[in-house]
Scaffold this active site. Structure first.
Site, PDB file in Angstrom:
ATOM      1  N   HIS A 477      44.659 -32.467  -1.652  1.00  0.00           N
ATOM      2  CA  HIS A 477      43.918 -31.396  -0.261  1.00  0.00           C
ATOM      3  C   HIS A 477      44.561 -31.478   0.742  1.00  0.00           C
ATOM      4  O   HIS A 477      45.534 -31.285   1.477  1.00  0.00           O
ATOM      5  CB  HIS A 477      42.343 -30.799   0.082  1.00  0.00           C
ATOM      6  CG  HIS A 477      41.692 -30.287   0.940  1.00  0.00           C
ATOM      7  ND1 HIS A 477      41.721 -28.735   1.254  1.00  0.00           N
ATOM      8  CD2 HIS A 477      42.319 -30.223   2.693  1.00  0.00           C
ATOM      9  CE1 HIS A 477      41.887 -28.578   2.480  1.00  0.00           C
ATOM     10  NE2 HIS A 477      42.017 -29.357   3.443  1.00  0.00           N
ATOM     11  N   GLU A 478      43.144 -33.404   1.133  1.00  0.00           N
ATOM     12  CA  GLU A 478      44.317 -34.270   2.554  1.00  0.00           C
ATOM     13  C   GLU A 478      46.579 -34.448   2.182  1.00  0.00           C
ATOM     14  O   GLU A 478      46.485 -34.436   3.956  1.00  0.00           O
ATOM     15  CB  GLU A 478      43.724 -35.579   2.928  1.00  0.00           C
ATOM     16  CG  GLU A 478      42.103 -35.166   3.148  1.00  0.00           C
ATOM     17  CD  GLU A 478      41.316 -34.093   4.450  1.00  0.00           C
ATOM     18  OE1 GLU A 478      42.914 -33.628   5.295  1.00  0.00           O
ATOM     19  OE2 GLU A 478      41.265 -33.596   4.075  1.00  0.00           O
ATOM     20  N   HIS A 481      47.953 -31.523   3.268  1.00  0.00           N
ATOM     21  CA  HIS A 481      48.463 -31.869   4.731  1.00  0.00           C
ATOM     22  C   HIS A 481      49.282 -32.797   5.609  1.00  0.00           C
ATOM     23  O   HIS A 481      49.928 -32.477   6.098  1.00  0.00           O
ATOM     24  CB  HIS A 481      47.117 -31.705   5.526  1.00  0.00           C
ATOM     25  CG  HIS A 481      45.872 -31.260   5.568  1.00  0.00           C
ATOM     26  ND1 HIS A 481      46.231 -29.498   6.184  1.00  0.00           N
ATOM     27  CD2 HIS A 481      44.535 -31.069   5.831  1.00  0.00           C
ATOM     28  CE1 HIS A 481      45.286 -29.222   6.108  1.00  0.00           C
ATOM     29  NE2 HIS A 481      44.285 -29.690   5.520  1.00  0.00           N
ATOM     30  N   HIS A 484      52.979 -31.550   4.824  1.00  0.00           N
ATOM     31  CA  HIS A 484      53.058 -30.625   5.831  1.00  0.00           C
ATOM     32  C   HIS A 484      53.820 -31.495   7.071  1.00  0.00           C
ATOM     33  O   HIS A 484      54.646 -31.482   7.904  1.00  0.00           O
ATOM     34  CB  HIS A 484      52.096 -29.436   6.602  1.00  0.00           C
ATOM     35  CG  HIS A 484      51.975 -28.759   6.904  1.00  0.00           C
ATOM     36  ND1 HIS A 484      51.267 -27.820   7.456  1.00  0.00           N
ATOM     37  CD2 HIS A 484      53.368 -28.391   7.915  1.00  0.00           C
ATOM     38  CE1 HIS A 484      51.539 -26.641   8.017  1.00  0.00           C
ATOM     39  NE2 HIS A 484      53.300 -26.776   8.210  1.00  0.00           N
TER      40      HIS A 484
END
Length: 686
Positions: A477-478, A481, A484
């Site tokens: 999940h992290e 990010h 991104h």
């Protein structure tokens, strides 16, 4: 700025480090304040130069000049703010109480500067006639809206009230966060009898013994940090101790001590409401949602209620099954309470699928997981990671990697920080020390420095760091990010990377979570830390079969947080009531387990009271609808499909906030997202 200060303070001038990374090894607490004050002074001079420019306001001399102002201040505040979360101490927190109001005042001095706003407005009023690129249009739109949303149109007393309220809010959110961290760190449950450890896995017992030893105590210490708390609640056979630990966790910041957040919760909610109303909105949610994909409270409630209706019958059935299992063991009068849920649901999962976190843990040694996650990015996007010990870090556990694109060109710096510490807040997050932008004079693409921070299981004397499956998902999940941030490719830093609508920011992170149960991905790294045996196909099959276990309960839990968030921020009258009672009423439709009157989420709900999720917690579910729909394309074409990966990178990861997120999403997906993909994935709809 005298020469002595200049020479001594590492924030001044260029960083002489690889890729201009933060010289953490040279920064001391006393360096922050003078550098922040100097940064404020320099930005004030830059703003004054924009105002005094005799030329007619245009995009270059006003909008771009404003975008480029405050470089030193941004540089220092990025480090200061991140250290408050990842490596804080009493001195830093004391300094924050002094610095945060100054930063709030400085921000207000800019957005309430009538002459500056007049120039911005003049350019904005010409926007239809200016020959601007899409990115320039977005920057102009954002600049104008930011001034308006931060009080530029207010006059007289209203302006001063806005100043007062925003300064007060910055102090309140900081105190809320500090109290939460201190209360979490203050609690320990010391066990001295071996029989108290019944049911707990060996690795958890070892870790508790090491915690006790480090504190100079005999026995086993359990804390409220996730790697200690979660396994205890899942495996401990001692119901009284589970209840004790549950109550400690779920009454954080409600006690009669200096860490109590009850009044602070009221003040934050009321202050945000007053700010929104001062700016002409009926409540804080209306103010916030104007700059979100959802656009208004009605859309948020529509999504929450759709999901509530779809998932509640299944969630009730899940509770019933767990209640039946518990009663087989404990008798027909037994009622499953919140401190029983993890324990009995784990037993039911084991019974149904013959799988649990401890079975999988030996296959998820942190170094191998790291190789797997980095390898996934290499497979999808061709990027590679090279550890560089020359890059300074802020703690010995932190590692720094240079990231290169598929052509071998430098892409970004990535810091990783995996384990809990007293100076680190709980949870997991991605952050940035330097955003990406393109220097319009030289054309140089200045690459980003990003960081992922987690609180994973630590290594012990006898074992390396062995992660739970849930921790593997969190890592993915992290890392999503961070992709991104790393792929950012915008001209302007304020439009770069994760600077997107808040309910779009979770899409890349939640897309990555989908890979966690994909056999082709797991086969690349999941090996037993002792034998080297690959994760057996049979175990992967059970993992996949169990992936929707209690999915409806988990959904309702998220919905309850979304409902609580909206209840606090759709208020249009000040709140003076009972925080616990208000909370219980707000989320009652999403509660499956019996209510514990003393428990309180609001007092520790940092996401909505001290983070960026106020009137925005729904965005996790909003993005889940997007990610289920988007990942169905990966599933259809192949999870490593190059065409789909390239399209996701080019249309989502690299675009930042340069265009409206729905435009970007439709460009990638070819259609609007549908809630059906999520319902089908979760087995709620056939």
């Amino acid at each position: 700025m005298n020469n002595i200060t200049n020479a001594q303070n590492p924030f001044y001038g260029q960083y002489h480090t690889p890729h201009g990374t933060v010289p953490f090894d040279r920064i001391k607490t006393e360096h922050y304040e003078p550098a922040i004050l100097e940064g404020i002074k320099l930005q004030n001079a830059e703003i004054e130069a924009i105002i005094q420019n005799p030329e007619k306001p245009d995009f270059t001399n006003t909008i771009e000049a404003f975008e480029e102002s405050g470089e030193l201040l941004d540089k220092v505040v990025a480090v200061f703010g991140n250290m408050l979360s990842a490596e804080t101490n009493d001195d830093l927190q004391e300094l924050a109480q002094k610095i945060m109001p100054l930063l709030s005042e400085h921000s207000n001095n800019i957005t309430l500067n009538e002459k500056l706003f007049a120039r911005v407005k003049e350019v904005y009023n010409q926007k239809e006639t200016l020959q601007l690129t899409q990115e320039q249009k977005q920057l102009l739109e954002n600049a104008y809206n930011s001034f308006v949303r931060h009080g530029a149109n207010l006059k007289g007393e209203a302006r001063e009230e806005y100043r007062r309220l925003t300064t007060e809010l910055s102090k309140l959110t900081l105190t809320f966060s500090e109290n939460n961290l201190k209360e979490t760190n203050a609690y320990q449950m010391l066990l001295t009898k071996k029989e108290s450890l019944a049911g707990l896995p060996e690795i958890i017992i070892e870790a508790a013994a090491e915690t006790a030893k480090s504190e100079g105590k005999k026995g086993w210490v359990f804390t409220l940090h996730a790697p200690s708390y979660v396994p205890f609640m899942t495996y401990s056979d001692n119901r009284d101790l589970r209840q004790k630990l549950y109550m400690a966790y779920n009454t954080k910041c409600t006690h009669d001590n200096e860490f109590n957040n009850i009044d602070i919760v009221k003040k934050i909610a009321n202050t945000r409401m007053k700010i929104a109303q001062l700016l002409g909105y009926k409540d804080y949610a209306e103010y916030t949602l104007k700059k979100r994909m959802a656009e208004n409270s009605e859309s948020v409630y529509k999504l929450l209620n759709q999901l509530l209706e779809a998932y509640t019958p299944t969630a009730q059935q899940e509770y019933k099954e767990i209640q039946e299992l518990a009663r087989e063991e404990q008798g027909n009068d037994f009622v499953v309470m919140p401190w029983d849920w993890s324990y009995y649901s784990n037993k039911l999962k084991d019974k149904k699928f013959n799988i649990n976190e401890e079975m999988l843990r030996p296959y998820f040694e942190l170094e191998q997981v790291k190789k797997g996650v980095f390898g996934l990015a290499e497979k999808l996007y061709g990027i590679t990671f090279r550890k560089n010990t020359e890059i300074p870090v802020y703690h010995k556990e932190v590692e720094a990697f240079e990231v290169f694109d598929k052509n071998g060109k430098f892409l970004a710096v990535l810091y990783t920080d995996f384990h809990p510490r007293l100076g680190k807040r709980s949870g997991a997050w991605m952050t940035s020390y330097k955003d990406q932008w393109i220097d319009k004079k030289t054309g140089e693409n200045s690459r980003p420095h990003v960081s992922v921070v987690m609180n994973f299981t630590k290594p012990t004397e006898n074992k390396p760091a062995l992660l739970t499956f849930n921790e593997v998902e969190t890592f993915l999940h992290e890392f999503g990010h961070s992709l991104h941030g790393m792929f950012a490719n915008s001209t302007y830093r304020s439009l770069s990377g994760t600077n997107v609508y808040w309910d779009f920011v979770e899409l890349p992170s939640q897309i990555m979570e989908n890979f966690a149960i994909e056999k082709d991905f797991l086969n690349t790294f999941a090996r037993h830390y002792q034998t080297g045996e690959v994760l057996p196909d049979e175990l992967i099959k059970r993992l996949v079969d169990a992936s929707n276990f209690n999915i409806a309960y988990a959904c309702l839990r998220q919905l309850s947080f979304g409902l609580l968030d909206m209840a606090w921020y759709t208020r249009n009258t000040p709140f003076e009531g009972d925080v616990k009672a208000y909370e219980q009423e707000a989320w009652k439709d999403a509660q499956i387990l019996p209510v514990v009157p003393e428990a309180c989420m609001s007092t520790q709900f940092s996401h909505i009271f001290a983070g960026g999720y106020a009137a925005g917690y729904y965005s996790y579910k909003w993005a889940e609808v997007l990610d289920a729909d988007a990942f169905s394309l990966f599933k259809q074409k192949g999870i490593f499909n190059q065409e789909v990966a390239d399209s996701f990178r080019d249309n989502i990861l690299s675009k930042g906030g340069t265009e409206h997120p729905m435009v970007l999403y439709k460009r990638f997906r070819g259609q609007e997202p549908s809630i059906d993909a999520l319902l089908i994935r979760n087995g709620i709809k056939k």
